[in-house]
Design a protein around this motif. Structure first.
Motif, PDB file in Angstrom:
ATOM      1  N   TRP A 146       0.857  -1.184   0.000  1.00 11.13           N
ATOM      2  CA  TRP A 146       0.000   0.000   0.000  1.00 11.13           C
ATOM      3  C   TRP A 146       0.890   1.231   0.000  1.00 11.13           C
ATOM      4  CZ3 TRP A 146       0.866   2.497   4.717  1.00 11.13           C
ATOM      5  CH2 TRP A 146       1.309   1.687   5.780  1.00 11.13           C
ATOM      6  N   SER A 147       0.349   2.273  -0.546  1.00  5.88           N
ATOM      7  CA  SER A 147       1.158   3.482  -0.742  1.00  5.88           C
ATOM      8  C   SER A 147       1.318   4.233   0.573  1.00  5.88           C
ATOM      9  CB  SER A 147       0.504   4.388  -1.787  1.00  5.88           C
ATOM     10  OG  SER A 147      -0.786   4.788  -1.362  1.00  5.88           O
ATOM     11  N   LEU A 148       2.476   4.851   0.726  1.00  9.14           N
ATOM     12  CA  LEU A 148       2.757   5.623   1.945  1.00  9.14           C
ATOM     13  C   LEU A 148       2.043   6.968   1.847  1.00  9.14           C
ATOM     14  CD1 LEU A 148       4.437   5.790   4.590  1.00  9.14           C
ATOM     15  CD2 LEU A 148       6.190   6.947   3.247  1.00  9.14           C
ATOM     16  N   PRO A 149       1.092   7.247   2.759  1.00  6.07           N
ATOM     17  CA  PRO A 149       0.350   8.512   2.669  1.00  6.07           C
ATOM     18  C   PRO A 149       1.216   9.662   3.182  1.00  6.07           C
ATOM     19  CG  PRO A 149      -0.370   7.282   4.592  1.00  6.07           C
ATOM     20  CD  PRO A 149       0.626   6.404   3.855  1.00  6.07           C
ATOM     21  N   PRO A 150       0.884  10.876   2.774  1.00  8.27           N
ATOM     22  CA  PRO A 150       1.632  12.030   3.304  1.00  8.27           C
ATOM     23  C   PRO A 150       1.306  12.253   4.784  1.00  8.27           C
ATOM     24  CG  PRO A 150      -0.239  12.768   1.994  1.00  8.27           C
ATOM     25  CD  PRO A 150      -0.162  11.270   1.817  1.00  8.27           C
ATOM     26  N   GLY A 151       2.186  12.964   5.456  1.00  9.37           N
ATOM     27  CA  GLY A 151       1.972  13.237   6.875  1.00  9.37           C
ATOM     28  C   GLY A 151       2.567  12.147   7.747  1.00  9.37           C
ATOM     29  N   SER A 152       1.975  11.988   8.933  1.00 11.36           N
ATOM     30  CA  SER A 152       2.494  11.016   9.891  1.00 11.36           C
ATOM     31  C   SER A 152       2.176   9.591   9.463  1.00 11.36           C
ATOM     32  CB  SER A 152       1.894  11.275  11.283  1.00 11.36           C
ATOM     33  OG  SER A 152       0.484  11.183  11.229  1.00 11.36           O
ATOM     34  N   ILE A 202       8.013   6.576  11.411  1.00 11.48           N
ATOM     35  CA  ILE A 202       8.615   6.305  10.102  1.00 11.48           C
ATOM     36  C   ILE A 202       8.298   7.473   9.175  1.00 11.48           C
ATOM     37  CG2 ILE A 202       8.649   4.741   8.129  1.00 11.48           C
ATOM     38  CD1 ILE A 202       7.898   2.491  10.025  1.00 11.48           C
ATOM     39  N   GLN A 203       9.339   8.156   8.726  1.00 12.25           N
ATOM     40  CA  GLN A 203       9.196   9.284   7.807  1.00 12.25           C
ATOM     41  C   GLN A 203      10.339   9.219   6.789  1.00 12.25           C
ATOM     42  OE1 GLN A 203       9.304  12.504  10.626  1.00 12.25           O
ATOM     43  NE2 GLN A 203       7.073  12.617  10.747  1.00 12.25           N
ATOM     44  N   PRO A 204      10.256   8.301   5.794  1.00 13.08           N
ATOM     45  CA  PRO A 204      11.362   8.139   4.832  1.00 13.08           C
ATOM     46  C   PRO A 204      11.563   9.411   4.005  1.00 13.08           C
ATOM     47  CG  PRO A 204       9.421   6.928   4.111  1.00 13.08           C
ATOM     48  CD  PRO A 204       9.128   7.409   5.494  1.00 13.08           C
ATOM     49  N   ARG A 205      12.828   9.739   3.864  1.00 14.97           N
ATOM     50  CA  ARG A 205      13.130  10.952   3.097  1.00 14.97           C
ATOM     51  C   ARG A 205      14.519  10.826   2.480  1.00 14.97           C
ATOM     52  NH1 ARG A 205      12.873  17.241   5.249  1.00 14.97           N
ATOM     53  NH2 ARG A 205      13.581  18.200   3.291  1.00 14.97           N
ATOM     54  N   LEU A 206      14.653  11.302   1.221  1.00 17.55           N
ATOM     55  CA  LEU A 206      15.934  11.353   0.535  1.00 17.55           C
ATOM     56  C   LEU A 206      16.499  12.763   0.643  1.00 17.55           C
ATOM     57  CD1 LEU A 206      15.182   9.287  -2.689  1.00 17.55           C
ATOM     58  CD2 LEU A 206      16.676   8.636  -0.808  1.00 17.55           C
ATOM     59  N   TRP A 207      17.719  12.843   1.103  1.00 20.11           N
ATOM     60  CA  TRP A 207      18.374  14.130   1.298  1.00 20.11           C
ATOM     61  C   TRP A 207      19.499  14.290   0.286  1.00 20.11           C
ATOM     62  CZ3 TRP A 207      16.638  17.338   5.261  1.00 20.11           C
ATOM     63  CH2 TRP A 207      15.834  16.738   6.220  1.00 20.11           C
ATOM     64  N   ASP A 241       3.240  11.969  21.452  1.00 20.65           N
ATOM     65  CA  ASP A 241       4.240  10.969  21.106  1.00 20.65           C
ATOM     66  C   ASP A 241       5.354  11.513  20.229  1.00 20.65           C
ATOM     67  OD1 ASP A 241       3.308   8.783  22.521  1.00 20.65           O
ATOM     68  OD2 ASP A 241       1.787   8.373  21.026  1.00 20.65           O
ATOM     69  N   SER A 242       5.158  12.711  19.640  1.00 19.82           N
ATOM     70  CA  SER A 242       6.246  13.245  18.833  1.00 19.82           C
ATOM     71  C   SER A 242       7.483  13.485  19.680  1.00 19.82           C
ATOM     72  CB  SER A 242       5.806  14.557  18.172  1.00 19.82           C
ATOM     73  OG  SER A 242       5.461  15.513  19.166  1.00 19.82           O
ATOM     74  N   LEU A 243       7.307  13.918  20.899  1.00 19.59           N
ATOM     75  CA  LEU A 243       8.398  14.076  21.866  1.00 19.59           C
ATOM     76  C   LEU A 243       9.564  14.878  21.311  1.00 19.59           C
ATOM     77  CD1 LEU A 243       8.628  10.635  23.702  1.00 19.59           C
ATOM     78  CD2 LEU A 243       7.815  12.799  24.606  1.00 19.59           C
ATOM     79  N   GLY A 244       9.250  15.863  20.481  1.00 19.74           N
ATOM     80  CA  GLY A 244      10.300  16.759  20.047  1.00 19.74           C
ATOM     81  C   GLY A 244      10.750  17.639  21.192  1.00 19.74           C
TER      82      GLY A 244
END
Length: 777
Positions: A51-57, A152-157, A350-353
């Motif tokens: 299934w596709s990864l939705p935007p956001g959390s 989980i927040q995959p990102r290419l930098w 839960d973000s605990l930033g």
């Protein structure tokens, strides 16, 4: 900063371009519930399983499954490309990245479950390098498992993008750290200095929360030895922060002064939520953390409820308490009504930033301001109270000097009056004694000795009155309040009054209300002096008449009672013109001239009553007797306040060997006193606190005598007596109570104790009653 700009320009000029994702759905996700799928199986899986990864959390918050991320990466045809892959937050336990180039498969891994040396890059947030040659296309798979939140927040930098983002991230964290390290230690020091528990608890709670946020944001990277235990350390820090916050609520909303329901509610909430966090150390961290996330709504309900409960209880919550309640209400509306759950200001999510600790720091600053203001206010109040006390003390000293001066003047005037009368008042009975003694030598009448004794007693009474008057004039006597048995005291006064009444062949009638308190706080020595003087006067001025002594309850409150004391007679009465000056020293009524006396008795009574805050009331008619009465306000005492010591007043011939006595009293001192007395005579004594324990003892042991109190919890003395008469009719029962026998309406009129004694009886009286009951049993 200049070097950073130059580096960015160099990378922009010389760095390789970024790779790009292929496909209509760039990143697809496969959930592996068994956690047993391998790379080949994932590559061979049907596209419908993804299934596709939705935007956001990330849509899954807690799970035991392994999550596979799959995407295709390609490089431009004319140049190689380079990227850095970040899969998610630093708190993830196991992140494995697979890159397929043709038939070759390369693997990289990072996360809390691996030593830092095995990570592809030594950075706080794990990064995976992806480098492709010209026109190259690769398949990338990332497998993620964790025991905590699936952040989980995959990102290419790109290299330049990563270089630009890092300073901003570290600058934000550094700013938060700077604020915390400035405010928290300062608040701790101030809280300890001004002894503010609220400020100290709040500072410690913020410190624990910031440490928890640091762990969640990967700062255990700098303590590699603790990295494998990240979940356990998070559990401990989370539990510590929560319990400290609950303690803060306890102090802020003054829960200690509320009803037991609110104290229990707060304690249960703290134990439940804290236990869930702490259980992650030993149990399944994923399950316990998920349950805690589901129960987070407790905070949003508990804080406003505590504020409303404090307001309803009249505790006047502070502005900070209302503000905190409003803040949590807004959080609840944002999360559950408007669906906002990832804002940095949502404290404790839960973000605990690290930014989520700023509302807590703001709360700490508000607490610091409030405690400073209250400290200054308390200081001003203390100074004002000190000034008021100083002024009051100065005024009191001036009034005391003025009052003492006036008392000295009155005392000097009284001394003059006393010296003027003392010769006559002391010579009169002494002259009679001498005359009767002379007559006794020449005559043998049998009444002369009685007359001599009577005059001698009168002179002793007169000397006592003069001494009492002298002492009261020389110094203002202070009341000595002590707990005592009221009915026992009145019984002693009745015995003395009967002696006074019999001198002139009078009848004495005493009436004590059945609703009088058994124990009161009073100055019994002075009260005895008042009543004895009134009863002695009634006996002296009444001949072959009637004297009535009554005590009744006027009103009763929770901790004090108002009693009415009255002494009336059918004697000579008082002339109306004499009533105004009758209470003055050495003043006597015109119809009392033929009676012996100094005119000090009523003056002493009036002085003592004034010290007790009471007033002597006189109702009389000449020839029809007099009635002296007063109302006295007394505090109710408790039997546990008495120091009970029962001593034997005279020798009693009694043997207690092989005899068992059961002592039932709800006051431990009474039980021990009677038990010690009877133990000295060989009795085997058993004690019980109430009728229920006594009945159990009677079932187990045979007794020769039962001594019981009347007013006891659970089963009182009358209920116990009824049960004894039914089951043990031969057992004698002695009532030893602070009040006379008061048979309840529900009891049979035939139900009665074998004997009764009023507290406090001396050892001789008690032993006499026991001897009589055991002889007749």
């Amino acid at each position: 900063m200049l070097a950073l700009l130059l580096m960015q320009q160099a990378l922009a000029a010389d760095g390789r371009p970024s790779c790009h994702l292929d496909g209509e759905v760039p990143i697809r996700v496969l959930e592996d519930a068994s956690r047993e799928l391998g790379v080949e199986q994932v590559l061979a899986a049907d596209e419908q399983d993804f299934w596709s990864l939705p935007p956001g959390s990330f849509p899954i918050e807690f799970s035991h499954s392994a999550l596979w991320l799959r995407f295709t990466l390609s490089a431009p045809v004319d140049a190689s490309c380079s990227n850095w892959l970040s899969v998610g937050e630093p708190r993830l336990n196991d992140v494995q990245v697979y890159v397929q180039r043709g038939d070759e498969m390369s693997r990289m891994h990072a996360g809390r479950d691996y030593p830092i040396e095995q990570w592809p890059t030594r950075t706080r947030t794990p990064l995976f390098p992806l480098v492709l040659e010209e026109g190259e296309q690769v398949e990338v798979l990332a497998r993620v498992t964790t025991r905590g939140v699936l952040m989980i927040q995959p990102r290419l930098w790109g290299e330049l993008e990563l270089l630009q983002n890092s300073p901003e991230l570290y600058m934000a964290d550094g700013l938060v750290f700077g604020i915390v390290l400035l405010i928290v230690p300062f608040s701790l020091i101030v809280g300890l200095q001004i002894r503010s528990g609220l400020l100290v608890i709040n500072a410690l709670a913020i410190l624990a929360y910031v440490m928890l946020a640091c762990i969640a944001n990967g700062y255990l990277f700098y303590l590699p030895a603790l990295l494998p235990y990240g979940s356990e350390v998070s559990s401990l820090m989370g539990c510590t922060a929560l319990l400290l916050f609950m303690s803060y609520l306890y102090v802020l909303f003054k829960v200690r002064q509320m009803s037991g329901f609110w104290r229990s509610l707060l304690m249960i909430s703290a134990l439940l939520l804290g236990g869930l966090l702490l259980s992650g150390v030993l149990l399944d961290y994923t399950v316990t953390r998920g349950l805690f996330s589901e129960l987070r709504w407790v905070f949003y309900v508990l804080v406003p409820l505590l504020c409303l409960a404090a307001w309803h209880s009249g505790l006047r919550p502070s502005w900070l308490a209302w503000s905190l309640s409003g803040f949590f209400t807004l959080q609840a509306l944002a999360r559950y009504v408007f669906g906002i759950s990832d804002a940095a200001w949502q404290y404790g999510e839960d973000s605990l930033g690290l930014a989520s600790s700023l509302p807590g720091v703001l709360l700490l600053v508000c607490t610091l301001i409030m405690e400073f203001a209250q400290s200054r206010r308390r200081e001003r109040l203390a100074l004002a109270e000190l000034d008021a006390q100083r002024n009051a003390e100065h005024e009191r000293l001036e009034n005391t000097v003025e009052r003492r001066t006036e008392q000295l003047r009155e005392s000097l005037r009284a001394r003059s009056s006393l010296l003027a009368r003392i010769t006559h008042d002391l010579r009169s009975p002494l002259s009679s004694i001498i005359d009767y003694a002379r007559l006794l030598r020449v005559e043998t009448r049998q009444d002369y000795p009685q007359k001599i004794e009577r005059n001698a007693r009168r002179q002793l009474e007169l000397i006592d009155e003069l001494l009492e008057f002298s002492r009261s004039e020389l110094q203002q006597q202070e009341l000595v309040l002590a707990p005592g048995y009221l009915y026992g005291f009145l019984s002693e006064i009745e015995d003395e009054a009967r002696f006074f009444a019999q001198r002139q062949c009078n009848q004495l009638h005493c009436q004590f209300g059945v609703d009088l308190p058994p124990l009161v706080q009073a100055d019994f020595r002075r009260l005895r002096r008042i009543l004895v003087n009134l009863l002695a006067n009634a006996g002296k001025f009444t001949h072959q008449g009637r004297i009535d002594f009554s005590v009744s309850l006027v009103r009763a409150e929770a901790d004090e009672v108002e009693l009415s004391f009255s002494v009336s007679d059918t004697g000579i009465g008082i002339h109306p013109e004499d009533r105004e000056h009758l209470l003055q020293p050495f003043s006597r009524g015109r119809n009392a001239r033929r009676y012996e006396g100094s005119g000090l008795g009523l003056s002493i009574v009036n002085q003592l009553l004034e010290q007790m805050g009471a007033e002597l009331l006189i109702d009389t008619r000449p020839g029809h007797g007099s009635c002296f009465s007063f109302h006295l306000l007394l505090a109710i005492a408790d039997e546990h306040e008495l120091d009970v010591v029962m001593e034997e007043s005279r020798g009693i011939a009694i043997r207690g060997e092989d005899r068992r006595v059961l002592i039932v009293d709800d006051t431990e001192q009474n039980r021990e006193s009677i038990s010690d007395l009877l133990g000295g005579y060989g009795f085997d004594t058993f004690v019980a606190e109430d009728g229920a324990q006594a009945l159990l003892a009677l079932e187990e042991t045979t007794f020769d005598l039962l001594i019981t109190d009347q007013m006891m919890p659970v089963i009182d003395g009358w209920q116990l007596l009824s049960a004894v008469r039914t089951s043990y009719p031969a057992l004698p029962v002695l009532l030893y109570s602070a009040a006379p026998p008061l048979r309840p309406v529900s009891c049979s009129p035939a139900l009665a104790f074998d004997a009764a004694l009023l507290k406090p009886a001396d050892g001789g009286e008690l032993l006499e009653q026991i001897a009589r009951l055991l002889d007749t049993a």
